[in-house]
Write a protein that holds these residues in place. Structure first.
Motif, mmCIF file in Angstrom:
data_model
loop_
_atom_site.group_PDB
_atom_site.id
_atom_site.type_symbol
_atom_site.label_atom_id
_atom_site.label_comp_id
_atom_site.label_asym_id
_atom_site.label_seq_id
_atom_site.Cartn_x
_atom_site.Cartn_y
_atom_site.Cartn_z
ATOM 1 N N SER A 51 38.503 38.156 51.035
ATOM 2 C CA SER A 51 38.877 36.778 50.703
ATOM 3 C C SER A 51 38.697 35.825 51.877
ATOM 4 O O SER A 51 38.595 34.606 51.696
ATOM 5 C CB SER A 51 40.334 36.733 50.225
ATOM 6 O OG SER A 51 41.222 36.995 51.296
ATOM 7 N N GLU A 82 32.552 32.506 46.245
ATOM 8 C CA GLU A 82 33.347 33.351 45.341
ATOM 9 C C GLU A 82 33.542 34.792 45.839
ATOM 10 O O GLU A 82 33.278 35.753 45.113
ATOM 11 C CB GLU A 82 32.707 33.384 43.951
ATOM 12 C CG GLU A 82 32.611 32.043 43.253
ATOM 13 C CD GLU A 82 33.981 31.498 42.837
ATOM 14 O OE1 GLU A 82 34.978 32.218 42.963
ATOM 15 O OE2 GLU A 82 34.041 30.338 42.390
ATOM 16 N N VAL A 119 36.377 36.438 46.377
ATOM 17 C CA VAL A 119 37.458 37.114 45.643
ATOM 18 C C VAL A 119 36.962 37.590 44.281
ATOM 19 O O VAL A 119 37.187 38.741 43.876
ATOM 20 C CB VAL A 119 38.674 36.168 45.479
ATOM 21 C CG1 VAL A 119 39.701 36.779 44.530
ATOM 22 C CG2 VAL A 119 39.310 35.899 46.835
ATOM 23 N N MET A 120 36.270 36.722 43.576
ATOM 24 C CA MET A 120 35.763 37.053 42.247
ATOM 25 C C MET A 120 34.767 38.207 42.309
ATOM 26 O O MET A 120 34.829 39.161 41.522
ATOM 27 C CB MET A 120 35.098 35.818 41.648
ATOM 28 C CG MET A 120 34.570 36.013 40.259
ATOM 29 S SD MET A 120 35.882 36.432 39.113
ATOM 30 C CE MET A 120 34.900 37.037 37.767
ATOM 31 N N PHE A 164 45.934 37.793 44.353
ATOM 32 C CA PHE A 164 44.715 37.216 43.798
ATOM 33 C C PHE A 164 44.655 37.306 42.263
ATOM 34 O O PHE A 164 43.646 36.968 41.666
ATOM 35 C CB PHE A 164 43.494 37.922 44.402
ATOM 36 C CG PHE A 164 43.498 37.932 45.901
ATOM 37 C CD1 PHE A 164 43.180 36.794 46.623
ATOM 38 C CD2 PHE A 164 43.851 39.079 46.594
ATOM 39 C CE1 PHE A 164 43.193 36.797 48.004
ATOM 40 C CE2 PHE A 164 43.867 39.098 47.973
ATOM 41 C CZ PHE A 164 43.548 37.941 48.688
ATOM 42 N N HIS A 196 45.960 35.627 39.681
ATOM 43 C CA HIS A 196 45.704 34.417 38.891
ATOM 44 C C HIS A 196 44.277 33.919 39.099
ATOM 45 O O HIS A 196 43.601 33.523 38.137
ATOM 46 C CB HIS A 196 46.696 33.320 39.272
ATOM 47 C CG HIS A 196 46.515 32.048 38.490
ATOM 48 N ND1 HIS A 196 46.787 31.954 37.137
ATOM 49 C CD2 HIS A 196 46.048 30.822 38.878
ATOM 50 C CE1 HIS A 196 46.520 30.725 36.717
ATOM 51 N NE2 HIS A 196 46.068 30.024 37.745
ATOM 52 N N THR A 197 43.799 33.952 40.339
ATOM 53 C CA THR A 197 42.443 33.491 40.653
ATOM 54 C C THR A 197 41.404 34.310 39.898
ATOM 55 O O THR A 197 40.489 33.773 39.273
ATOM 56 C CB THR A 197 42.172 33.598 42.169
ATOM 57 O OG1 THR A 197 43.123 32.807 42.867
ATOM 58 C CG2 THR A 197 40.771 33.106 42.502
ATOM 59 N N VAL A 198 41.577 35.625 39.953
ATOM 60 C CA VAL A 198 40.625 36.520 39.286
ATOM 61 C C VAL A 198 40.680 36.335 37.773
ATOM 62 O O VAL A 198 39.647 36.239 37.099
ATOM 63 C CB VAL A 198 40.913 37.992 39.659
ATOM 64 C CG1 VAL A 198 40.035 38.938 38.845
ATOM 65 C CG2 VAL A 198 40.703 38.216 41.150
ATOM 66 N N GLU A 199 41.884 36.255 37.247
ATOM 67 C CA GLU A 199 42.075 36.140 35.803
ATOM 68 C C GLU A 199 41.410 34.887 35.237
ATOM 69 O O GLU A 199 40.733 34.933 34.205
ATOM 70 C CB GLU A 199 43.566 36.129 35.489
ATOM 71 C CG GLU A 199 43.905 36.314 34.034
ATOM 72 C CD GLU A 199 45.405 36.374 33.810
ATOM 73 O OE1 GLU A 199 45.844 36.035 32.700
ATOM 74 O OE2 GLU A 199 46.149 36.756 34.738
ATOM 75 N N THR A 200 41.604 33.761 35.918
ATOM 76 C CA THR A 200 41.068 32.491 35.414
ATOM 77 C C THR A 200 39.544 32.405 35.539
ATOM 78 O O THR A 200 38.908 31.660 34.790
ATOM 79 C CB THR A 200 41.693 31.297 36.161
ATOM 80 O OG1 THR A 200 41.523 31.477 37.574
ATOM 81 C CG2 THR A 200 43.162 31.172 35.842
ATOM 82 N N LYS A 201 38.969 33.181 36.461
ATOM 83 C CA LYS A 201 37.523 33.109 36.662
ATOM 84 C C LYS A 201 36.744 34.189 35.914
ATOM 85 O O LYS A 201 35.575 33.994 35.594
ATOM 86 C CB LYS A 201 37.201 33.167 38.154
ATOM 87 C CG LYS A 201 37.661 31.912 38.890
ATOM 88 C CD LYS A 201 37.213 31.890 40.326
ATOM 89 C CE LYS A 201 37.608 30.567 40.983
ATOM 90 N NZ LYS A 201 37.157 30.475 42.390
#
Length: 389
Positions: free
Chosen positions: A207, A213, A215-216, A253, A255-260
Motif C-alpha cells: 500500500s 492502485e 492495494v487493489m 483495507f 472497504h477500499t478493496v470491497e468498493t473497487k
C-alpha cells in the motif's frame, strides 16, 4: 474477434434479464441464469461454451466468492460453526442416500448409483451468495451458516469423491486417500497461517508503493493465489478465494478493496459466470429420459433442503430459519458439474446419463433463487413478529 461479440451479448442480456426478473418479483440472478440458457445451445445457439467463456466464468465465480468473504462477519461465522457443520453433514447424508435410491430405481449399476449420490451431495453457494446479497441477508445468521456449511460440504464431498475415484474409478489407487486428506490439512494450515500472518503485512507493505492502485492489485493477487492454492490441494478454487476475502476483511483495507473490486466483478466477469451455467443446458436426446430428469431433480432439491434444514434445526435454529438455510444449500452449480464430468471420465457415470444429470444440476440452480426469496421472506416475517412481541 468473436469473443468480443460474446461479451456484447452477455453484458446486455444479463442486465436486461436481471432487471426483468426483479420486475416480476424474482431475484435478478434467476433472469441472468435464464439468459444463458436462451443464448446457449438449448435455444438460440448464439454463444458456445469455449475456452474464453470458461476462463472468464472461472474468474467471475472466484471474484464473487472473494466479495462474499470480504462481506462476511468472521465473528458471526465463528459463532455459527456448529450449525454450519451440522447443516453440511445433514446436507450430504440425505442427498447421498437419495442419489443411490434414484440410481437403483432406474437400473443403474451400484457403483454408478453411489456416484450419483456423490453428485447430489455437492453444493455450490456461488448463486446463493448473489441472492443473499440481493436480499441484504449475507451477514445474517442464516447467511453465515450457509457460507460456513459450504466450506465443510466442499471438504467432505471432495474426500467422498476421492474414495469413489480411488476404489471404483478407472486407474484406481487406494493409496491416494491419505495423500488427499494430507492435502486438505496442508490447505487449511496454509490459509490460516497466510491469512493471519502474511496477508496483513503484505497488503500494508504494498500500500506504500508509489504506483497506480497497489492495494487493489495486491488484493486480487491474494485472491487468485489462495484460489490457485486451493485448486492445487484438491479443493474448489472458490473456497480459496472466499478465504482470501475473509483474510483481507480483517485488515484496514477491507472497504477500499470491497468498493473497487465490485465494479470489476459485477461489470464484466460475474455476468459471464451466470451465463456459463445456462450454456451447459442442451435438450438433445432428453425426451426419452424425462422421467429420470424429473425424479432426480425433485430428489436432489428435497433431500438437500430437508437435510440442511434438519441440520440447522438440530442446533437450535427456528423452523423458518432452518428451512431458509436448507434452501440455500439446494443449488449444485459448477461444483456438481465438475464432479459429473470427472465421473464421466472415470466411467462412474454412463455417457447416456450425463446430459440428464447436467440438466438436473442446472434445474436445482434455477430453483434456488426463488426458493431462497420465499424462505427468507418467511424468516424475516418471523423475526419481525418476535421483535414486536
Amino acid at each position: 474477434m468473436e469473443f468480443i461479440w460474446y461479451m456484447v451479448l452477455i453484458l446486455i442480456s444479463t442486465k436486461a434479464a436481471g432487471h426483468l426478473s426483479t420486475l416480476l418479483g424474482q431475484p435478478s440472478v434467476l433472469g441472468k441464469l435464464l439468459a444463458g440458457i436462451v443464448l446457449g445451445p438449448a435455444v438460440l445457439g448464439w454463444i458456445e461454451q469455449d475456452q474464453f467463456i470458461h476462463y472468464m466464468a472461472e474468474t467471475g465465480v472466484i471474484l464473487l466468492m472473494f466479495i462474499a468473504g470480504l462481506e462476511t462477519d468472521l465473528q458471526t461465522l465463528k459463532e455459527n460453526w456448529k450449525s454450519a457443520f451440522s447443516v453440511a453433514v445433514g446436507g450430504i447424508a440425505l442427498p447421498f442416500l437419495g442419489g443411490i435410491g434414484v440410481g437403483e430405481a432406474f437400473g443403474l449399476g451400484f457403483n454408478q448409483s453411489l456416484f450419483l449420490g456423490v453428485i447430489l451431495s455437492a453444493t455450490s453457494v456461488s448463486i446463493t451468495v448473489q441472492v443473499l446479497k440481493d436480499l441484504n441477508r449475507l451477514q445474517s445468521r442464516e447467511g453465515t451458516t450457509i457460507l460456513g456449511a459450504a466450506v465443510v460440504d466442499d471438504v467432505l464431498v471432495v474426500i467422498l469423491l476421492a474414495f469413489m475415484m480411488s476404489f471404483l474409478g478407472e486407474g484406481a489407487e487406494p493409496s491416494s486417500i491419505s495423500l488427499l486428506i494430507g492435502k486438505k490439512l496442508i490447505f487449511f494450515i496454509g490459509i490460516v497461517g497466510a491469512g493471519w500472518f502474511i496477508v496483513p503485512r503484505f497488503m500494508k507493505w504494498f500500500s506504500k508503493m508509489n504506483v497506480t492502485e497497489p492495494v487493489m492489485s495486491m488484493a486480487l493477487a491474494v485472491c487468485f493465489a489462495f484460489a490457485y492454492f486451493a485448486d492445487q490441494m484438491g479443493m474448489a478454487a472458490i473456497i480459496g478465494s472466499f478465504a482470501a476475502g475473509l483474510a483481507i476483511s480483517q485488515t484496514a483495507f477491507k472497504h477500499t478493496v470491497e468498493t473497487k473490486v465490485e465494479p470489476i466483478a459485477y461489470g464484466v466477469f460475474v455476468p459471464v459466470f451466470f451465463v456459463s451455467i445456462g450454456l451447459n443446458v442442451s435438450f438433445a436426446g432428453v425426451a426419452g429420459q424425462l422421467g429420470f430428469v424429473v425424479v432426480l431433480t425433485v430428489i436432489a432439491g428435497l433431500t438437500k433442503l430437508v437435510g440442511g434444514a434438519v441440520g440447522a434445526r438440530f442446533t437450535g435454529m427456528s423452523l423458518n430459519s432452518s428451512i431458509a438455510v436448507g434452501s440455500g444449500m439446494v443449488s449444485r452449480g459448477e461444483v456438481a458439474l465438475i464432479i459429473a464430468a470427472a465421473g464421466l471420465q472415470a466411467n462412474l457415470l454412463e455417457s447416456g446419463y450425463f446430459t440428464p444429470v447436467v440438466i438436473s444440476i442446472i434445474l436445482t440452480t434455477l430453483i434456488a433463487p426463488p426458493l431462497l426469496k420465499i424462505c427468507f421472506k418467511k424468516s424475516t416475517q418471523e423475526n419481525g413478529h418476535r421483535l414486536r412481541s
